[in-house]
Structure formats: structure tokens, C-alpha cells
Design an enzyme around this catalytic site. Sequence first.
Site, PDB file in Angstrom:
ATOM      1  N   SER A   1       0.858  -1.185   0.000  1.00 42.75           N
ATOM      2  CA  SER A   1       0.000   0.000   0.000  1.00 42.75           C
ATOM      3  C   SER A   1       0.891   1.231   0.000  1.00 42.75           C
ATOM      4  O   SER A   1       2.055   1.162   0.436  1.00 42.75           O
ATOM      5  CB  SER A   1      -0.887   0.005   1.251  1.00 42.75           C
ATOM      6  OG  SER A   1      -1.518   1.265   1.426  1.00 42.75           O
TER       7      SER A   1
ATOM      8  N   TYR B   1      -2.463   0.459  10.611  1.00 47.47           N
ATOM      9  CA  TYR B   1      -2.345  -0.032   9.240  1.00 47.47           C
ATOM     10  C   TYR B   1      -1.037   0.437   8.609  1.00 47.47           C
ATOM     11  O   TYR B   1      -0.348  -0.328   7.932  1.00 47.47           O
ATOM     12  CB  TYR B   1      -3.540   0.455   8.425  1.00 47.47           C
ATOM     13  CG  TYR B   1      -3.545  -0.014   6.988  1.00 47.47           C
ATOM     14  CD1 TYR B   1      -3.659  -1.365   6.673  1.00 47.47           C
ATOM     15  CD2 TYR B   1      -3.449   0.897   5.944  1.00 47.47           C
ATOM     16  CE1 TYR B   1      -3.669  -1.801   5.360  1.00 47.47           C
ATOM     17  CE2 TYR B   1      -3.457   0.472   4.618  1.00 47.47           C
ATOM     18  CZ  TYR B   1      -3.570  -0.872   4.335  1.00 47.47           C
ATOM     19  OH  TYR B   1      -3.580  -1.294   3.024  1.00 47.47           O
TER      20      TYR B   1
END
Length: 249
Positions: free
Chosen positions: A136, A149
Site C-alpha cells: 500500500s 495499518y
Amino acid sequence: MPESPSARPVAVVTGASGGIGEASARRLAAAGYEVVLGARRVDRLEAIAADIDGRAIALDVTDDASVDAFAAQVPTLDVLVNNAGGALGADPVLDADLDGWRTMYETNVLGTVRVTKALIGALEASGSGTIINVGSIAGFEIYPGGGGYIAAKHGVWTTTRTLRLELLGRPIRVTEIQPGMVETDFARVRFDGDEEKAAAVYAGMTPLVADDVADLVAFVATRPEHVNLDSIVVRPRDQATGRDVHRTA
């Protein structure tokens, strides 16, 4: 594509019961791979596998026994797509749900390591293996509310880069694809099924869709074996960073 004297080359996709994982499995199948789909939602896996002439095997990347049982059923392997992962919540660091942080680290980072360790022998035996980790932009950027995250995806990024160095000289390529905003079930899961919060993430802009990332997965897998795409960052046109997003009124 890697050549196989007797059958299609084999690709494993984790987290393949939906979103980027499902789309990647479909794209790899279209590119000529026999795809082995792994996830916890076996009923969904079996439906997808039937569509693409693949194989569905139950897989929980956080469980050693599950990963070992999965790997035992994949004796030959050309491509591994470590896609299983995800986010939980968007609390500030000082309000962190530590159980959620542990789950994110266990799934995103240790899950990737666990599956890779279990399948590295089959990948190397292929003579031209490829590992594709779906990371990501959170792996190299930060934004408020993303602490757990972000920490996990930074872990995926550093693990991928370290693995690339450690496998140098062996017949295995290592790539990380780092997407920005992709509209899948990601936000819905992150916000515990809250549809309003999930919809707000993509309001007023055009995000990527799972097929956009899956196209890159297939592209990486089908490059000539001497070509290693170390990392690919892909964002929607409406997104410049994890924080800077153009939205219409």
C-alpha cells in the site's frame, strides 16, 4: 510466462475470496496460469475457482498449521501473490485498539512471511519463481488515523525490500505493488461494516478498482524472467498522497 513442460504454470493468490485477490486470480487465469486460491471463505473461493478452472484451498495466513496444510497441497509453484491483509479502524495512535494493531500486523506482515516461508522451496524449484506482495502507499507514507495499518504496511515494505536482497542470485523475483485508494470491501471491513463511513472514503472522487491492481499483478508475472519490477506505486488520478485527494463538491 514461465514454461511448464506438462501443464500450466501455477500461481497462488492469498486473500482470493474477493477484491484485489479475486481480480488477480481471474487475471492470472486469463494469462494461462493454474490458480490456487487461498482464503478463509471457502464457499466463495470454490465459486471463483469453478469459474476460472482453478483450485480452492482453505487458508488462514495467521495460523501456522493452516499455512503448512495449504503449502503441502502446492508442490509446484511459479508465482506467489501475497494479497491477504487489510485494515481495522482509524483511531488516533493514543486511542489505539491494540488488539486491532496486533491483528493487522499478524495478517499483513507475519502472514506474508509465513506463506512465503512455506512456499519458497516450490518457488525456487520452478527455476523462475516470482513473489508479488500487495502492499500500500501506507507502506511509505503516513496519514492521521492510519497508525496501525501504516505500521503494518511499512512492515510489508521493509520485509519485501529485505527479501529482495536476501534472494539476490537465486532464481526468484520479488515485487511489491503499492496501491492508493481502491474501492473494494476494504473500507467496509475497516469500519466494521459501517456503510456510511465506507462510502465517505470514496465520495466525490474516482478511486481505482480491483481490476486496476490485478492488471499490474498479471503484468509483473508475465515479464521476461530476467526483469524484476522492484516496486510499483499506483494511485487514482484524483489522489496525489495518502492525504491529498481531489473531490468534487
